[in-house]
Design a protein around this motif. Structure first.
Motif, PDB file in Angstrom:
ATOM      1  N   ALA A 273      49.756  54.540  39.972  1.00  0.00           N
ATOM      2  CA  ALA A 273      49.485  53.112  40.170  1.00  0.00           C
ATOM      3  C   ALA A 273      48.360  52.885  41.184  1.00  0.00           C
ATOM      4  O   ALA A 273      47.533  51.979  41.011  1.00  0.00           O
ATOM      5  CB  ALA A 273      50.762  52.391  40.608  1.00  0.00           C
ATOM      6  N   ALA A 302      50.316  48.183  37.750  1.00  0.00           N
ATOM      7  CA  ALA A 302      51.731  48.537  37.616  1.00  0.00           C
ATOM      8  C   ALA A 302      52.149  48.594  36.153  1.00  0.00           C
ATOM      9  O   ALA A 302      52.867  49.510  35.730  1.00  0.00           O
ATOM     10  CB  ALA A 302      52.595  47.524  38.371  1.00  0.00           C
ATOM     11  N   PHE A 303      51.704  47.613  35.358  1.00  0.00           N
ATOM     12  CA  PHE A 303      52.017  47.619  33.924  1.00  0.00           C
ATOM     13  C   PHE A 303      51.459  48.882  33.269  1.00  0.00           C
ATOM     14  O   PHE A 303      52.140  49.533  32.473  1.00  0.00           O
ATOM     15  CB  PHE A 303      51.441  46.389  33.229  1.00  0.00           C
ATOM     16  N   GLN A 306      53.283  52.158  34.017  1.00  0.00           N
ATOM     17  CA  GLN A 306      54.562  52.319  33.315  1.00  0.00           C
ATOM     18  C   GLN A 306      54.389  53.027  31.977  1.00  0.00           C
ATOM     19  O   GLN A 306      55.328  53.620  31.459  1.00  0.00           O
ATOM     20  CB  GLN A 306      55.207  50.954  33.080  1.00  0.00           C
ATOM     21  N   THR A 307      53.189  52.934  31.387  1.00  0.00           N
ATOM     22  CA  THR A 307      52.944  53.536  30.078  1.00  0.00           C
ATOM     23  C   THR A 307      51.911  54.652  30.212  1.00  0.00           C
ATOM     24  O   THR A 307      50.757  54.505  29.825  1.00  0.00           O
ATOM     25  CB  THR A 307      52.470  52.489  29.061  1.00  0.00           C
ATOM     26  N   GLN A 342      49.783  41.200  28.988  1.00  0.00           N
ATOM     27  CA  GLN A 342      50.610  42.380  28.739  1.00  0.00           C
ATOM     28  C   GLN A 342      51.306  42.272  27.389  1.00  0.00           C
ATOM     29  O   GLN A 342      51.300  43.213  26.584  1.00  0.00           O
ATOM     30  CB  GLN A 342      51.638  42.533  29.867  1.00  0.00           C
ATOM     31  N   ARG A 441      57.659  48.509  24.779  1.00  0.00           N
ATOM     32  CA  ARG A 441      58.998  47.924  24.654  1.00  0.00           C
ATOM     33  C   ARG A 441      59.458  48.037  23.203  1.00  0.00           C
ATOM     34  O   ARG A 441      58.718  47.649  22.288  1.00  0.00           O
ATOM     35  CB  ARG A 441      58.980  46.455  25.083  1.00  0.00           C
TER      36      ARG A 441
END
Length: 475
Positions: A273, A302-303, A306-307, A342, A441
């Motif tokens: 990050a 941050a988004f 996560q991936t 996002q 998701r």
């Protein structure tokens, strides 16, 4: 995206409302033909396309330099973050081209969006600049193999890119000739126009080719390019840079190709990050002044973290958030724009992938995502996913694969960075199984897959009921 656009335009007016508005304006003109009233109401309520374009052009936008928000744009060296070691390795190995010598072959591997292509392009761009001053004809011949389905198509594309780099024409057709003629044309273009060249084969693992061949097309491509240099079919000094997200790609390369190719390996790991924040801060001058709220860059980073720490995704989020803020007429890019971006970026990315896969792969992916959406850690056991897959194929009367084939189809999805998997066992009674984890998701994947008319025939509530029963049986 055209098939899925909302029929309403940006002003919130639907197309089927327009005839009524036109009629009311016409009626008004007929009932009161005086010059003072004719067309006044219509003019005030609607704008021509030209007027809207000019009005937008006169607005003060938020984005100053859109190229900095393009993940494929080759940025200056001081904007490359967190890749000092890899940048140094690639530079040291390719720099021999400056002396009119043959650089070694390279294999760059690691997750998507970790700087493999960016660094290769940046180094080759600088080599080209210095070679010009030394009267060395240097060329970078780059192809992305994701959309190339056969070896013949790949060779023609290489010839086409070489011709573009040299500003000459390709003299063989794309179709209707043997692959050998395409190879000969590639050799001719390179030999006549370059002293030294680097072939950059991005996403090489995607070039599988025909299934009836003993080895994948990417293996045969590496063998032919490597052998051509050794056999003097290519008189120019050439280097091949193979780039892949698949760390195990070289295991699928045939022994002949491997002995000819013999690359130097360079590994690229995920960005964290903090590194992603640094990347975005070095591109924030893409925006005017202080239009970015303080929490925009940390949230976008941050988004993306996560991936798989994908820098492309982080940059895309910044761009889309800025565009959303501009369209809404905001003076700042805010946190809510990043969150909206996002959702949009996730949906677009998944849509791009699933549009191109077969119905059977869609059913495998839908079943697995449906299971993951009902678990706390958003994972799905292969055994449970297969039972839901069986329900789906029965529901639409589709051919049903055996469990081994279902697992193999899901493993193929790892090449799209949609899923990852680990081999697990939950005790002697459960046996071994694969557990799939999703990079996006699961709900986004399900929503996107339901845009396929065959899958949309199946009730989501019924699928959820089946999934819950199967997940309950796991315990």
């Amino acid at each position: 995206m055209d098939d899925f656009e909302d029929p309403r335009d940006g002003a919130g007016t639907s197309k089927d409302q327009m005839p009524d508005q036109t009629l009311s304006s016409s009626d008004s003109a007929e009932s009161d033909p005086s010059p003072s009233s004719t067309g006044t109401k219509a003019d005030s309520e609607s704008q021509s396309i030209e007027d809207m374009l000019l009005e937008f052009d006169q607005q003060e936008g938020l984005i100053r330099d859109r190229s900095l928000l393009d993940p494929n744009h080759i940025v200056e060296e001081d904007r490359i973050v967190g890749r000092d070691e890899q940048l140094q390795e690639v530079t040291k190995m390719l720099r021999v081209a400056l002396g009119d010598n043959r650089p070694p072959n390279l294999f760059l591997y690691g997750p998507s969006g970790t700087g493999k292509s960016l660094i290769t392009k940046a180094v080759c761009k600088n080599i080209s600049k210095i070679c010009e001053t030394r009267d060395i004809r240097f060329g970078t011949i780059e192809v992305n193999c994701q959309d190339l389905d056969t070896l013949g198509v790949a060779v023609y594309e290489l010839a086409n890119r070489a011709a573009d780099e040299a500003n000459v024409a390709v003299e063989v057709p794309k179709h209707g000739v043997a692959t050998k003629e395409k190879w000969d044309e590639l050799y001719r273009i390179v030999n006549e126009n370059f002293d030294s060249a680097v072939f950059v084969l991005d996403e090489l693992d995607m070039l599988v080719g025909r299934r009836d061949k003993q080895e994948p097309a990417f293996s045969r491509l590496l063998y032919q390019l490597s052998r051509a240099g050794a056999n003097n079919e290519l008189t120019a000094h050439i280097s091949v840079v193979a780039i892949s997200n698949d760390t195990k790609m070289m295991e699928s390369v045939g022994s002949r190709a491997l002995s000819s190719f013999t690359p130097e390996d360079v590994h690229f790991d995920d960005y964290d990050a903090n590194q992603l924040q640094s990347i975005l801060r070095r591109r924030q001058d893409a925006f005017f002044g202080d239009v970015l709220d303080e929490d925009v860059i940390p949230l976008a980073a941050a988004f993306a973290a996560q991936t798989h720490g994908d820098a492309r995704k982080a940059i895309d989020l910044m761009r889309v958030a800025g565009e959303l803020a501009e369209r809404e007429g905001n003076e700042h890019v805010r946190e809510e724009h990043v969150r909206e971006a996002q959702d949009k970026v996730e949906k677009n990315r998944v849509l791009e992938v699933v549009r191109g896969i077969s119905t059977q792969k869609k059913l495998c992916l839908y079943a697995t995502a449906a299971v993951a959406s009902e678990t706390d850690n958003e994972s799905a056991r292969s055994t449970t996913g297969y039972r839901v897959y069986q329900f789906l194929t029965d529901a639409i009367d589709a051919e049903q694969y055996h469990q081994e084939t279902y697992v193999n189809k899901m493993k193929e999805m790892t090449t799209y960075s949609l899923v990852d998997f680990e081999r697990r066992s939950h005790g002697p009674s459960s046996g071994m199984f694969l557990e799939f984890q999703f990079g996006e998701r699961p709900e986004t994947i399900l929503e996107t897959l339901r845009e396929d008319s065959r899958i949309d025939m199946i009730s989501p509530d019924e699928v959820a009921s089946v999934v819950k029963a199967q997940v309950w049986n796991e315990t």
